[in-house]
Write a protein that holds these residues in place. Structure first.
Motif, PDB file in Angstrom:
ATOM      1  N   CYS A  24     -19.239  -9.125  26.702  1.00  0.00           N
ATOM      2  CA  CYS A  24     -18.543  -7.936  27.235  1.00  0.00           C
ATOM      3  C   CYS A  24     -17.659  -8.343  28.414  1.00  0.00           C
ATOM      4  N   GLY A  25     -18.151  -9.258  29.249  1.00  0.00           N
ATOM      5  CA  GLY A  25     -17.345  -9.776  30.365  1.00  0.00           C
ATOM      6  C   GLY A  25     -16.091 -10.460  29.852  1.00  0.00           C
ATOM      7  N   LEU A  26     -16.275 -11.252  28.803  1.00  0.00           N
ATOM      8  CA  LEU A  26     -15.129 -11.936  28.188  1.00  0.00           C
ATOM      9  C   LEU A  26     -14.093 -10.911  27.704  1.00  0.00           C
ATOM     10  N   MET A  27     -14.577  -9.858  27.063  1.00  0.00           N
ATOM     11  CA  MET A  27     -13.659  -8.853  26.502  1.00  0.00           C
ATOM     12  C   MET A  27     -12.911  -8.120  27.614  1.00  0.00           C
ATOM     13  N   GLN A  28     -13.612  -7.839  28.709  1.00  0.00           N
ATOM     14  CA  GLN A  28     -12.939  -7.119  29.800  1.00  0.00           C
ATOM     15  C   GLN A  28     -11.894  -8.021  30.470  1.00  0.00           C
ATOM     16  N   SER A  29     -12.233  -9.307  30.654  1.00  0.00           N
ATOM     17  CA  SER A  29     -11.240 -10.236  31.227  1.00  0.00           C
ATOM     18  C   SER A  29     -10.033 -10.344  30.294  1.00  0.00           C
ATOM     19  N   PHE A  30     -10.313 -10.388  28.999  1.00  0.00           N
ATOM     20  CA  PHE A  30      -9.244 -10.470  27.994  1.00  0.00           C
ATOM     21  C   PHE A  30      -8.325  -9.247  28.100  1.00  0.00           C
ATOM     22  N   GLN A  31      -8.946  -8.071  28.291  1.00  0.00           N
ATOM     23  CA  GLN A  31      -8.133  -6.846  28.440  1.00  0.00           C
ATOM     24  C   GLN A  31      -7.241  -6.938  29.673  1.00  0.00           C
ATOM     25  N   LEU A  32      -7.817  -7.410  30.774  1.00  0.00           N
ATOM     26  CA  LEU A  32      -7.051  -7.488  32.033  1.00  0.00           C
ATOM     27  C   LEU A  32      -5.921  -8.508  31.924  1.00  0.00           C
ATOM     28  N   LEU A  33      -6.230  -9.675  31.348  1.00  0.00           N
ATOM     29  CA  LEU A  33      -5.192 -10.704  31.201  1.00  0.00           C
ATOM     30  C   LEU A  33      -4.091 -10.222  30.249  1.00  0.00           C
ATOM     31  N   GLY A  34      -4.476  -9.461  29.233  1.00  0.00           N
ATOM     32  CA  GLY A  34      -3.496  -8.891  28.309  1.00  0.00           C
ATOM     33  C   GLY A  34      -2.583  -7.916  29.035  1.00  0.00           C
ATOM     34  N   TRP A  35      -3.194  -7.079  29.877  1.00  0.00           N
ATOM     35  CA  TRP A  35      -2.414  -6.082  30.616  1.00  0.00           C
ATOM     36  C   TRP A  35      -1.349  -6.752  31.484  1.00  0.00           C
ATOM     37  N   GLU A  36      -1.743  -7.864  32.076  1.00  0.00           N
ATOM     38  CA  GLU A  36      -0.811  -8.618  32.930  1.00  0.00           C
ATOM     39  C   GLU A  36       0.413  -9.071  32.139  1.00  0.00           C
ATOM     40  N   ARG A  37       0.237  -9.232  30.804  1.00  0.00           N
ATOM     41  CA  ARG A  37       1.339  -9.697  29.958  1.00  0.00           C
ATOM     42  C   ARG A  37       1.983  -8.549  29.172  1.00  0.00           C
ATOM     43  N   GLY A  38       1.618  -7.311  29.540  1.00  0.00           N
ATOM     44  CA  GLY A  38       2.225  -6.144  28.884  1.00  0.00           C
ATOM     45  C   GLY A  38       1.571  -5.750  27.575  1.00  0.00           C
ATOM     46  N   LEU A  39       0.432  -6.378  27.258  1.00  0.00           N
ATOM     47  CA  LEU A  39      -0.251  -6.065  26.004  1.00  0.00           C
ATOM     48  C   LEU A  39      -1.360  -5.045  26.267  1.00  0.00           C
ATOM     49  N   GLY A  40      -1.301  -3.940  25.544  1.00  0.00           N
ATOM     50  CA  GLY A  40      -2.311  -2.888  25.709  1.00  0.00           C
ATOM     51  C   GLY A  40      -3.459  -3.057  24.729  1.00  0.00           C
ATOM     52  N   MET A  41      -4.591  -2.444  25.065  1.00  0.00           N
ATOM     53  CA  MET A  41      -5.765  -2.554  24.184  1.00  0.00           C
ATOM     54  C   MET A  41      -6.607  -1.293  24.260  1.00  0.00           C
ATOM     55  N   LEU A  42      -7.403  -1.092  23.210  1.00  0.00           N
ATOM     56  CA  LEU A  42      -8.452  -0.071  23.245  1.00  0.00           C
ATOM     57  C   LEU A  42      -9.728  -0.713  22.731  1.00  0.00           C
ATOM     58  N   TRP A  43     -10.757  -0.640  23.541  1.00  0.00           N
ATOM     59  CA  TRP A  43     -12.085  -1.167  23.166  1.00  0.00           C
ATOM     60  C   TRP A  43     -12.764  -0.070  22.355  1.00  0.00           C
ATOM     61  N   ASP A  44     -13.080  -0.361  21.118  1.00  0.00           N
ATOM     62  CA  ASP A  44     -13.588   0.667  20.205  1.00  0.00           C
ATOM     63  C   ASP A  44     -15.021   0.352  19.793  1.00  0.00           C
ATOM     64  N   THR A  45     -15.919   1.309  20.084  1.00  0.00           N
ATOM     65  CA  THR A  45     -17.317   1.176  19.646  1.00  0.00           C
ATOM     66  C   THR A  45     -17.749   2.474  18.964  1.00  0.00           C
ATOM     67  N   ASP A  46     -16.809   3.128  18.328  1.00  0.00           N
ATOM     68  CA  ASP A  46     -17.099   4.430  17.724  1.00  0.00           C
ATOM     69  C   ASP A  46     -18.302   4.319  16.780  1.00  0.00           C
ATOM     70  N   PRO A  47     -19.237   5.283  16.862  1.00  0.00           N
ATOM     71  CA  PRO A  47     -20.439   5.213  16.005  1.00  0.00           C
ATOM     72  C   PRO A  47     -20.111   5.097  14.514  1.00  0.00           C
ATOM     73  N   PHE A  48     -18.959   5.611  14.109  1.00  0.00           N
ATOM     74  CA  PHE A  48     -18.690   5.561  12.668  1.00  0.00           C
ATOM     75  C   PHE A  48     -18.328   4.151  12.174  1.00  0.00           C
ATOM     76  N   LEU A  49     -18.185   3.208  13.130  1.00  0.00           N
ATOM     77  CA  LEU A  49     -17.972   1.805  12.730  1.00  0.00           C
ATOM     78  C   LEU A  49     -19.282   1.154  12.276  1.00  0.00           C
ATOM     79  N   TYR A  50     -20.397   1.726  12.729  1.00  0.00           N
ATOM     80  CA  TYR A  50     -21.692   1.059  12.527  1.00  0.00           C
ATOM     81  C   TYR A  50     -22.245   1.345  11.132  1.00  0.00           C
ATOM     82  N   HIS A  51     -21.690   0.677  10.148  1.00  0.00           N
ATOM     83  CA  HIS A  51     -22.235   0.847   8.796  1.00  0.00           C
ATOM     84  C   HIS A  51     -22.107  -0.450   8.003  1.00  0.00           C
TER      85      HIS A  51
END
Ligand SMILES: Cc1cc2nc3c(=O)[nH]c(=O)nc-3n(C[C@H](O)[C@H](O)[C@H](O)COP(=O)(O)O)c2cc1C
Length: 191
Positions: free
Chosen positions: A116-143
């Motif tokens: 999770c730490g890796l993913m959050q750092s990845f989001q921040l580093l992406g933002w610095e380069r203009g790349l947006g993200m959405l972290w998705d853990t929607d329950p309907f993925l769990y199948h």
């Protein structure tokens, strides 16, 4: 941009442009994010990347396979299902992240937290380069249909999908609960 500003300014991006995301950038950001997580050795995590329209569609099919085949899914009109699917498949790139399970609960939790730490750092580093993200853990993925599609193994846990894309507009920030409302200060026993 300094780190404090980066943390304050990064927003989850739910609406992105059609501009493709460069795979080289994704690899570079992951490499850099990993530098903050030296405990993440080979085999402790892995990711499945979908970065072309075809791959995005394949991933969307995995996500919706169960819903399409379920009783509820059969009640959803085809056109509406297509709208749901398009929402996913129009996103330029997706990074599906999986954590290896450890021999016991504490080691699994430690590994999951580091990822999770890796993913959050990845989001921040992406933002610095203009790349947006959405972290998705929607329950309907769990199948099972989705897990099978991405090749999730028995000794792995699904952590989340990071949907990646460039954005035109930065959304407004949601209200935050001040940190001091979330902690308890021990006073020590009075003797
Ligand atoms: C572990 C984690 C899981 C998340 N899962 C979802 C999700 O399933 N769906 C969603 O819309 N946003 C999800 N998000 C994004 C948060 O909802 C988002 O960070 C929050 O709305 C605050 O917005 P901001 O990131 O722009 O500050 C998740 C974020 C984290 C850290």
């Amino acid at each position: 941009m300094n780190v404090a500003d980066l943390i304050m300014e990064r927003r989850s991006i739910r609406k992105c442009t059609t501009r493709p995301v460069e795979q080289e950038l994704v690899v570079e950001l992951l490499r850099n994010a990993l530098r903050l997580q030296p405990s993440l050795e080979n085999g402790s995590w892995r990711a499945v990347y979908a970065g072309t329209p075809e791959a995005s569609k394949e991933l969307t099919d995995y996500i919706y396979v169960q819903m399409t085949e379920s009783k509820l899914g059969k009640l959803i009109p085809g056109k509406l299902m297509d709208v749901f699917k398009k929402r996913f498949s129009d996103i330029p790139a997706h990074l599906v992240v999986m954590a290896a399970k450890g021999p016991d609960r504490p080691s699994s939790d430690r590994n999951y937290a580091a990822i999770c730490g890796l993913m959050q750092s990845f989001q921040l580093l992406g933002w610095e380069r203009g790349l947006g993200m959405l972290w998705d853990t929607d329950p309907f993925l769990y199948h099972e249909g989705f897990f099978q599609g991405i090749g999730l193994r028995e000794d792995e846990t699904f952590v989340g999908i990071l949907h990646l894309g460039y954005y035109d507009k930065v959304p407004k920030s949601r209200r935050r609960t001040p940190a001091e409302r979330k902690w308890t200060v021990l006073q020590g026993s009075v003797t």
